[in-house]
Design a protein around this motif. Structure first.
Motif, PDB file in Angstrom:
ATOM      1  N   SER A 140      44.394  38.931  35.835  1.00 13.21           N
ATOM      2  CA  SER A 140      45.019  37.615  35.800  1.00 13.21           C
ATOM      3  C   SER A 140      44.134  36.569  36.458  1.00 13.21           C
ATOM      4  CB  SER A 140      46.389  37.666  36.488  1.00 13.21           C
ATOM      5  OG  SER A 140      47.272  38.518  35.779  1.00 13.21           O
ATOM      6  N   PHE A 141      43.498  36.925  37.567  1.00 13.94           N
ATOM      7  CA  PHE A 141      42.577  35.989  38.207  1.00 13.94           C
ATOM      8  C   PHE A 141      41.392  35.656  37.296  1.00 13.94           C
ATOM      9  CE2 PHE A 141      44.014  37.713  42.555  1.00 13.94           C
ATOM     10  CZ  PHE A 141      44.949  36.705  42.685  1.00 13.94           C
ATOM     11  N   ARG A 142      41.003  36.617  36.443  1.00 11.30           N
ATOM     12  CA  ARG A 142      39.833  36.429  35.607  1.00 11.30           C
ATOM     13  C   ARG A 142      40.138  35.863  34.223  1.00 11.30           C
ATOM     14  NH1 ARG A 142      35.253  38.782  36.653  1.00 11.30           N
ATOM     15  NH2 ARG A 142      34.934  39.491  34.516  1.00 11.30           N
ATOM     16  N   LEU A 143      41.403  35.937  33.808  1.00  9.77           N
ATOM     17  CA  LEU A 143      41.767  35.507  32.463  1.00  9.77           C
ATOM     18  C   LEU A 143      41.314  34.086  32.124  1.00  9.77           C
ATOM     19  CD1 LEU A 143      45.315  36.896  31.562  1.00  9.77           C
ATOM     20  CD2 LEU A 143      43.259  36.980  30.156  1.00  9.77           C
ATOM     21  N   PRO A 144      41.443  33.111  33.044  1.00  4.33           N
ATOM     22  CA  PRO A 144      41.016  31.751  32.687  1.00  4.33           C
ATOM     23  C   PRO A 144      39.545  31.644  32.317  1.00  4.33           C
ATOM     24  CG  PRO A 144      42.440  31.698  34.616  1.00  4.33           C
ATOM     25  CD  PRO A 144      42.118  33.135  34.361  1.00  4.33           C
ATOM     26  N   ALA A 145      38.732  32.617  32.764  1.00  3.96           N
ATOM     27  CA  ALA A 145      37.302  32.577  32.455  1.00  3.96           C
ATOM     28  C   ALA A 145      36.931  33.457  31.268  1.00  3.96           C
ATOM     29  CB  ALA A 145      36.494  33.018  33.688  1.00  3.96           C
ATOM     30  N   TRP A 146      37.902  34.193  30.721  1.00  4.24           N
ATOM     31  CA  TRP A 146      37.603  35.052  29.577  1.00  4.24           C
ATOM     32  C   TRP A 146      37.426  34.206  28.319  1.00  4.24           C
ATOM     33  CZ3 TRP A 146      41.068  40.076  29.478  1.00  4.24           C
ATOM     34  CH2 TRP A 146      40.707  40.885  30.571  1.00  4.24           C
ATOM     35  N   ALA A 151      52.337  46.845  32.927  1.00  2.00           N
ATOM     36  CA  ALA A 151      50.944  46.440  32.702  1.00  2.00           C
ATOM     37  C   ALA A 151      50.781  44.932  32.897  1.00  2.00           C
ATOM     38  CB  ALA A 151      50.464  46.924  31.347  1.00  2.00           C
ATOM     39  N   ASN A 152      50.177  44.225  31.934  1.00  2.00           N
ATOM     40  CA  ASN A 152      49.850  42.809  32.148  1.00  2.00           C
ATOM     41  C   ASN A 152      50.485  41.945  31.069  1.00  2.00           C
ATOM     42  OD1 ASN A 152      48.707  40.292  32.614  1.00  2.00           O
ATOM     43  ND2 ASN A 152      46.716  41.133  33.187  1.00  2.00           N
ATOM     44  N   TRP A 153      51.671  41.426  31.368  1.00  2.33           N
ATOM     45  CA  TRP A 153      52.393  40.578  30.413  1.00  2.33           C
ATOM     46  C   TRP A 153      51.690  39.246  30.210  1.00  2.33           C
ATOM     47  CZ3 TRP A 153      54.003  42.972  34.735  1.00  2.33           C
ATOM     48  CH2 TRP A 153      54.169  42.213  35.903  1.00  2.33           C
ATOM     49  N   ASP A 154      50.924  38.772  31.208  1.00  7.40           N
ATOM     50  CA  ASP A 154      50.161  37.537  31.026  1.00  7.40           C
ATOM     51  C   ASP A 154      49.045  37.724  30.001  1.00  7.40           C
ATOM     52  OD1 ASP A 154      51.552  35.853  32.759  1.00  7.40           O
ATOM     53  OD2 ASP A 154      50.437  36.543  34.498  1.00  7.40           O
ATOM     54  N   LEU A 155      48.364  38.860  30.067  1.00  4.09           N
ATOM     55  CA  LEU A 155      47.321  39.149  29.089  1.00  4.09           C
ATOM     56  C   LEU A 155      47.926  39.259  27.692  1.00  4.09           C
ATOM     57  CD1 LEU A 155      44.515  39.928  28.114  1.00  4.09           C
ATOM     58  CD2 LEU A 155      44.916  42.260  28.971  1.00  4.09           C
ATOM     59  N   ALA A 156      49.092  39.896  27.587  1.00  2.55           N
ATOM     60  CA  ALA A 156      49.750  39.990  26.277  1.00  2.55           C
ATOM     61  C   ALA A 156      50.072  38.595  25.750  1.00  2.55           C
ATOM     62  CB  ALA A 156      51.022  40.822  26.395  1.00  2.55           C
ATOM     63  N   GLY A 157      50.530  37.709  26.621  1.00  2.00           N
ATOM     64  CA  GLY A 157      50.819  36.345  26.199  1.00  2.00           C
ATOM     65  C   GLY A 157      49.585  35.603  25.750  1.00  2.00           C
ATOM     66  N   ALA A 158      48.502  35.762  26.522  1.00  2.00           N
ATOM     67  CA  ALA A 158      47.243  35.113  26.139  1.00  2.00           C
ATOM     68  C   ALA A 158      46.743  35.657  24.812  1.00  2.00           C
ATOM     69  CB  ALA A 158      46.199  35.320  27.237  1.00  2.00           C
ATOM     70  N   SER A 184      52.597  56.569  42.971  1.00  2.00           N
ATOM     71  CA  SER A 184      52.606  55.271  43.646  1.00  2.00           C
ATOM     72  C   SER A 184      51.183  54.765  43.887  1.00  2.00           C
ATOM     73  CB  SER A 184      53.382  55.335  44.964  1.00  2.00           C
ATOM     74  OG  SER A 184      52.744  56.161  45.912  1.00  2.00           O
ATOM     75  N   ARG A 185      50.257  55.677  44.141  1.00  2.00           N
ATOM     76  CA  ARG A 185      48.864  55.244  44.284  1.00  2.00           C
ATOM     77  C   ARG A 185      48.338  54.710  42.946  1.00  2.00           C
ATOM     78  NH1 ARG A 185      43.340  58.727  45.538  1.00  2.00           N
ATOM     79  NH2 ARG A 185      42.025  56.906  45.972  1.00  2.00           N
ATOM     80  N   ALA A 186      48.610  55.464  41.868  1.00  2.00           N
ATOM     81  CA  ALA A 186      48.214  54.982  40.542  1.00  2.00           C
ATOM     82  C   ALA A 186      48.925  53.673  40.208  1.00  2.00           C
ATOM     83  CB  ALA A 186      48.521  56.044  39.486  1.00  2.00           C
ATOM     84  N   GLY A 187      50.184  53.560  40.652  1.00  2.00           N
ATOM     85  CA  GLY A 187      50.927  52.330  40.412  1.00  2.00           C
ATOM     86  C   GLY A 187      50.318  51.132  41.106  1.00  2.00           C
ATOM     87  N   MET A 188      49.844  51.321  42.334  1.00  3.63           N
ATOM     88  CA  MET A 188      49.203  50.211  43.033  1.00  3.63           C
ATOM     89  C   MET A 188      47.871  49.848  42.385  1.00  3.63           C
ATOM     90  SD  MET A 188      51.319  49.142  45.182  1.00  3.63           S
ATOM     91  CE  MET A 188      50.207  47.907  45.883  1.00  3.63           C
ATOM     92  N   ARG A 189      47.166  50.825  41.881  1.00  6.71           N
ATOM     93  CA  ARG A 189      45.924  50.523  41.158  1.00  6.71           C
ATOM     94  C   ARG A 189      46.220  49.749  39.875  1.00  6.71           C
ATOM     95  NH1 ARG A 189      40.987  54.769  41.383  1.00  6.71           N
ATOM     96  NH2 ARG A 189      40.648  54.721  43.643  1.00  6.71           N
ATOM     97  N   SER A 190      47.278  50.128  39.190  1.00  5.45           N
ATOM     98  CA  SER A 190      47.677  49.394  37.991  1.00  5.45           C
ATOM     99  C   SER A 190      48.091  47.970  38.342  1.00  5.45           C
ATOM    100  CB  SER A 190      48.829  50.137  37.297  1.00  5.45           C
ATOM    101  OG  SER A 190      49.308  49.421  36.187  1.00  5.45           O
ATOM    102  N   TYR A 191      48.838  47.823  39.429  1.00  5.00           N
ATOM    103  CA  TYR A 191      49.293  46.506  39.876  1.00  5.00           C
ATOM    104  C   TYR A 191      48.113  45.611  40.224  1.00  5.00           C
ATOM    105  CZ  TYR A 191      52.118  43.137  42.552  1.00  5.00           C
ATOM    106  OH  TYR A 191      52.733  42.009  43.026  1.00  5.00           O
ATOM    107  N   LEU A 192      47.127  46.155  40.929  1.00  6.98           N
ATOM    108  CA  LEU A 192      45.938  45.355  41.267  1.00  6.98           C
ATOM    109  C   LEU A 192      45.087  45.095  40.049  1.00  6.98           C
ATOM    110  CD1 LEU A 192      44.947  44.075  43.949  1.00  6.98           C
ATOM    111  CD2 LEU A 192      46.894  45.649  44.165  1.00  6.98           C
ATOM    112  N   ARG A 193      45.098  45.994  39.072  1.00  7.62           N
ATOM    113  CA  ARG A 193      44.399  45.695  37.814  1.00  7.62           C
ATOM    114  C   ARG A 193      45.027  44.461  37.165  1.00  7.62           C
ATOM    115  NH1 ARG A 193      43.157  49.602  32.495  1.00  7.62           N
ATOM    116  NH2 ARG A 193      42.679  47.869  31.075  1.00  7.62           N
TER     117      ARG A 193
END
Length: 310
Positions: free
Chosen positions: A84-90, A125-132, A70-79
């Motif tokens: 996602s917050f940074r994707l618009p600037a990538w 993981a990050n479905w938004d990154l996969a979409g981008a 669960s700790r690793a899961g929260m780190r993955s979730y915050l990743r």
């Protein structure tokens, strides 16, 4: 009280998109890990539910192992959130290099056939990154569906964010999403749907890690109605900055049976593929909500005016 909470949520997300995207990447990574660890130590409802969900995914895990997961899961979730917050600037190059998706030829072949493709993903993981990545590296636009959030301004932020990444976003409610998705597929387009948690009363019951859950019927119904290819996708993180993923072989429409029977069979197959991917990478499954029917039974806090997690 709910109005104040909604305003605070909207403000925090707005701060994330306006501030985090300007941080150097190593600093953003460390900040995400620190927030994750603080949240994990507080043992709130989301963390406890994540742990309960992981207990089904890894049934032989000791209490200590579940806490590690669960700790690793929260780190993955915050990743996920920091990315996602940074994707618009990538840059386009950063997005293109941010994913390594195996068996991409299945998607390319499906699109070349001209009958449309449905990509169905769990909350891994990050479905938004996969979409981008799909819109940037492959140059393929697609249509997706987003849950309506409160306040409306927060929903608008998410829509603007995803549209800025090249996605067409339809609201989950309102009754027109399915028809629009079907039109896009008949035109040979691409539809991407996160499909491991049902948000309606019309979900299909599936066996998931040995217990009954409900998953959306949409991907299977769209494949039947339009002839589009239904491809499951699983994603995961490793120790590198690159997200990994795999496109799985298509889920075929059964030759016999009623529409309901075909939908049930296809959704169960989808759940089985999702389950295998989640079992391989349980720490990257961002399911902090109740999912199994046993957990969705009314609780005292629900009856007293509380609400189920969205």
């Amino acid at each position: 009280m709910h109005r104040i909470a909604h305003q605070i949520s909207d403000g925090l997300y707005g701060l994330g998109w306006s501030t985090v995207k300007h941080l150097p990447e190593p600093l953003a990574v460390r900040l995400g890990q620190q927030i994750a660890d603080i949240t994990w130590r507080q043992r709130g409802k989301g963390v406890l539910q994540l742990e309960a969900n992981l207990a089904r995914v890894v049934p032989d895990a000791s209490p200590e192992r579940l806490r590690e997961l669960s700790r690793a899961g929260m780190r993955s979730y915050l990743r996920y959130w920091m990315e996602s917050f940074r994707l618009p600037a990538w840059s386009a190059e950063r997005i293109a290099g941010g994913c390594d998706i195996k068996d991409i030829h299945l998607l390319e072949k499906g699109l070349a056939q001209g009958s449309g493709v449905i990509l169905a993903l769990p909350h891994l993981a990050n479905w938004d990154l996969a979409g981008a990545w799909v819109t940037t590296k492959l140059g393929v636009p697609f249509t997706t569906v987003a849950q309506r959030l409160k306040p409306e301004t927060l929903y608008d932020r998410f829509v603007a964010y995803r549209e800025g990444l090249g996605m067409e976003v339809l609201p989950h409610t309102g009754g027109t999403a399915f028809a629009t998705l079907a039109r896009r597929l008949r035109d040979g387009g691409l539809v991407c749907l996160v499909a491991d948690r049902d948000l309606s009363a019309s979900g299909v019951e599936v066996s998931f890690f040995g217990e009954t859950a409900r998953m959306p019927a949409g991907p299977s119904l769209l494949a039947q109605q339009t002839g589009a290819l239904l491809l499951p996708v699983t994603l995961w993180y490793d120790d590198s900055p690159v997200m990994r993923g795999r496109i799985h072989p298509p889920i075929e429409v059964p030759r016999t049976g009623t529409r309901a029977e075909k939908t049930a069979a296809m959704t169960q197959t989808l759940a089985d593929v999702f389950g295998a991917g989640i079992a391989d990478h349980p720490q990257d499954w961002h399911m902090l909500q109740r999912l199994w029917l046993k957990d969705l039974e009314p609780r005292p806090d629900d009856l007293d005016g509380g609400s189920a997690e969205s």
